[in-house]
Design a protein around this motif. Sequence first.
Motif, PDB file in Angstrom:
ATOM      1  N   SER A  26       0.819  -1.218   0.000  1.00 12.34           N
ATOM      2  CA  SER A  26       0.000   0.000   0.000  1.00 12.34           C
ATOM      3  C   SER A  26       0.852   1.268   0.000  1.00 12.34           C
ATOM      4  CB  SER A  26      -0.943   0.006   1.212  1.00 12.34           C
ATOM      5  OG  SER A  26      -0.206  -0.114   2.406  1.00 12.34           O
ATOM      6  N   SER A  27       2.168   1.121   0.091  1.00 13.86           N
ATOM      7  CA  SER A  27       3.056   2.290   0.031  1.00 13.86           C
ATOM      8  C   SER A  27       3.100   2.831  -1.400  1.00 13.86           C
ATOM      9  CB  SER A  27       4.470   1.888   0.453  1.00 13.86           C
ATOM     10  OG  SER A  27       5.044   1.032  -0.531  1.00 13.86           O
ATOM     11  N   GLY A  28       3.614   4.042  -1.571  1.00 14.11           N
ATOM     12  CA  GLY A  28       3.748   4.615  -2.916  1.00 14.11           C
ATOM     13  C   GLY A  28       4.507   3.693  -3.857  1.00 14.11           C
ATOM     14  N   PRO A  29       5.708   3.244  -3.477  1.00 15.96           N
ATOM     15  CA  PRO A  29       6.459   2.340  -4.359  1.00 15.96           C
ATOM     16  C   PRO A  29       5.709   1.028  -4.610  1.00 15.96           C
ATOM     17  CG  PRO A  29       7.896   3.242  -2.662  1.00 15.96           C
ATOM     18  CD  PRO A  29       6.499   3.665  -2.309  1.00 15.96           C
ATOM     19  N   GLY A  30       5.012   0.528  -3.585  1.00 11.88           N
ATOM     20  CA  GLY A  30       4.252  -0.711  -3.767  1.00 11.88           C
ATOM     21  C   GLY A  30       3.139  -0.540  -4.790  1.00 11.88           C
ATOM     22  N   ARG A  31       2.422   0.582  -4.682  1.00  8.83           N
ATOM     23  CA  ARG A  31       1.335   0.860  -5.646  1.00  8.83           C
ATOM     24  C   ARG A  31       1.887   1.015  -7.052  1.00  8.83           C
ATOM     25  NH1 ARG A  31      -3.519   2.367  -3.471  1.00  8.83           N
ATOM     26  NH2 ARG A  31      -3.590   2.579  -1.206  1.00  8.83           N
ATOM     27  N   ASP A  32       3.065   1.650  -7.175  1.00  7.65           N
ATOM     28  CA  ASP A  32       3.680   1.794  -8.505  1.00  7.65           C
ATOM     29  C   ASP A  32       4.034   0.426  -9.085  1.00  7.65           C
ATOM     30  OD1 ASP A  32       3.442   4.535  -8.481  1.00  7.65           O
ATOM     31  OD2 ASP A  32       5.496   4.906  -7.797  1.00  7.65           O
ATOM     32  N   MET A  33       4.565  -0.469  -8.229  1.00  4.16           N
ATOM     33  CA  MET A  33       4.902  -1.826  -8.691  1.00  4.16           C
ATOM     34  C   MET A  33       3.658  -2.514  -9.233  1.00  4.16           C
ATOM     35  SD  MET A  33       7.590  -3.644  -6.064  1.00  4.16           S
ATOM     36  CE  MET A  33       6.300  -3.825  -4.842  1.00  4.16           C
ATOM     37  N   LEU A  34       2.577  -2.459  -8.434  1.00  2.00           N
ATOM     38  CA  LEU A  34       1.333  -3.120  -8.844  1.00  2.00           C
ATOM     39  C   LEU A  34       0.820  -2.519 -10.153  1.00  2.00           C
ATOM     40  CD1 LEU A  34      -0.447  -3.343  -5.376  1.00  2.00           C
ATOM     41  CD2 LEU A  34       0.459  -5.256  -6.716  1.00  2.00           C
ATOM     42  N   LYS A  35       0.883  -1.185 -10.254  1.00  2.00           N
ATOM     43  CA  LYS A  35       0.402  -0.499 -11.452  1.00  2.00           C
ATOM     44  C   LYS A  35       1.206  -0.949 -12.679  1.00  2.00           C
ATOM     45  CE  LYS A  35      -1.066   4.251 -12.453  1.00  2.00           C
ATOM     46  NZ  LYS A  35      -1.098   5.626 -11.906  1.00  2.00           N
ATOM     47  N   ASP A  36       2.532  -1.018 -12.534  1.00  5.04           N
ATOM     48  CA  ASP A  36       3.382  -1.428 -13.661  1.00  5.04           C
ATOM     49  C   ASP A  36       3.084  -2.865 -14.064  1.00  5.04           C
ATOM     50  OD1 ASP A  36       4.620   0.998 -13.839  1.00  5.04           O
ATOM     51  OD2 ASP A  36       6.387   0.429 -12.676  1.00  5.04           O
ATOM     52  N   ILE A  37       2.903  -3.738 -13.065  1.00  2.00           N
ATOM     53  CA  ILE A  37       2.653  -5.145 -13.364  1.00  2.00           C
ATOM     54  C   ILE A  37       1.309  -5.309 -14.061  1.00  2.00           C
ATOM     55  CG2 ILE A  37       2.164  -7.394 -12.308  1.00  2.00           C
ATOM     56  CD1 ILE A  37       4.288  -6.590 -10.150  1.00  2.00           C
ATOM     57  N   LEU A  38       0.290  -4.574 -13.588  1.00  2.00           N
ATOM     58  CA  LEU A  38      -1.051  -4.733 -14.153  1.00  2.00           C
ATOM     59  C   LEU A  38      -1.177  -4.055 -15.511  1.00  2.00           C
ATOM     60  CD1 LEU A  38      -3.109  -4.282 -10.890  1.00  2.00           C
ATOM     61  CD2 LEU A  38      -2.759  -6.391 -12.198  1.00  2.00           C
TER      62      LEU A  38
ATOM     63  N   PRO B 254       1.506 -14.782 -18.635  1.00  2.00           N
ATOM     64  CA  PRO B 254       1.516 -15.900 -17.676  1.00  2.00           C
ATOM     65  C   PRO B 254       2.854 -16.096 -16.961  1.00  2.00           C
ATOM     66  CG  PRO B 254       0.412 -16.559 -19.702  1.00  2.00           C
ATOM     67  CD  PRO B 254       1.017 -15.200 -19.973  1.00  2.00           C
ATOM     68  N   ASP B 255       3.963 -16.046 -17.703  1.00  2.00           N
ATOM     69  CA  ASP B 255       5.244 -16.306 -17.057  1.00  2.00           C
ATOM     70  C   ASP B 255       5.570 -15.250 -16.009  1.00  2.00           C
ATOM     71  OD1 ASP B 255       8.056 -17.640 -17.067  1.00  2.00           O
ATOM     72  OD2 ASP B 255       8.410 -15.477 -17.291  1.00  2.00           O
ATOM     73  N   ARG B 256       5.287 -13.992 -16.344  1.00  2.00           N
ATOM     74  CA  ARG B 256       5.579 -12.909 -15.393  1.00  2.00           C
ATOM     75  C   ARG B 256       4.709 -13.038 -14.154  1.00  2.00           C
ATOM     76  NH1 ARG B 256       3.953  -8.622 -18.242  1.00  2.00           N
ATOM     77  NH2 ARG B 256       5.908  -8.559 -19.355  1.00  2.00           N
TER      78      ARG B 256
END
Lengths: 195, 195
Positions: free
Chosen positions: A98-110, A116-118
Amino acid sequence: MAKDGLRPGGRSARVQASVHQAVRRLTARLGRPGVTIPMVAAEAGVTPSTIYRRWGDLAGLLADVAVERMQPDTMPVDTGGLVTDLDLWFEQYAEEMSSGPGRDMLKDILAAGPEPDRMARCCGYTTTQLDHILDRAAARGEAVPAAAALIDDVVAPILYRILFGGGPVDAAFCSARIRLALARDGQPQRQHRTP
Amino acid sequence: MAKDGLRPGGRSARVQASVHQAVRRLTARLGRPGVTIPMVAAEAGVTPSTIYRRWGDLAGLLADVAVERMQPDTMPVDTGGLVTDLDLWFEQYAEEMSSGPGRDMLKDILAAGPEPDRMARCCGYTTTQLDHILDRAAARGEAVPAAAALIDDVVAPILYRILFGGGPVDAAFCSARIRLALARDGQPQRQHRTP
């Protein structure tokens, strides 16, 4: 790297390492919207076509870098009990995601879509950490659910709240979800593992 | 429109309707990557600054259009029982969300980040539909969980699987999650409503 079936430290691995590092440097310096594949190529000392060939587009590259960042650098702390191990691990997990960097990670992944592999690597990190906690508990003779049950019952609602809003992901929410997951009948049974 | 506190059919509402329609036409014609705000403005017959002022950027506009699309056009079918109502509703929900258009909607909504008002509308549609099913069941005298419990126990794992992979969202998965949610130990209690 392993996914390419290449020897670690081989040319392909070195290319990936330098491209990932270039992305991290450029996004830190310019912010994500300012970064382009030609800039990454120049920073990494490879041709843009190398990046397009391997990652397809910028979204795929950013997603791979984000998945790398999700790889935990420590194994879960051993508090001596399943519930306290899960409370501690999920509290940290929810904080990070839920941190800023965490949200950015999720956003980039989504943003790159469910390649599938990723996604397998991404979810694999979480499953590995949970299995580590569950193996320890099983070795102590505690009854344990499958990691998949904790994904559905705890990980999914935490990420849902982070991505779509609709409530805090504090320690109280995490521990309530953990206790529900452990209390439930009809959970997927864990495969017995021979040590 | 209501969120602006403006009279339906007012100027602001008409601008929103024509801009949304322009986005739907252009994305259908050119695909999402081909669409820009100046193109939307030209198609809608408004100035680009109107769009920037109201939606901030293209991501925000696409997310608003996607949330509009999530608004259900029918109320949940009444099968006469809570479990069968939920089985039917969630099977359709999982099918829609995992379809190509459903994944595009989710991607557009998530790409814009968790803007509270937009997320509240988005999650509100789901909660309203579930509350409708739960109200009917309560009126029949059935024991019902809070809609929030169904969000955490059923909606969240369905969306997790769609967004991050890690398993099918078929009828078997949905009905297993529904049955877990209805075994109510430790679930949030539903507020009693006076009819």
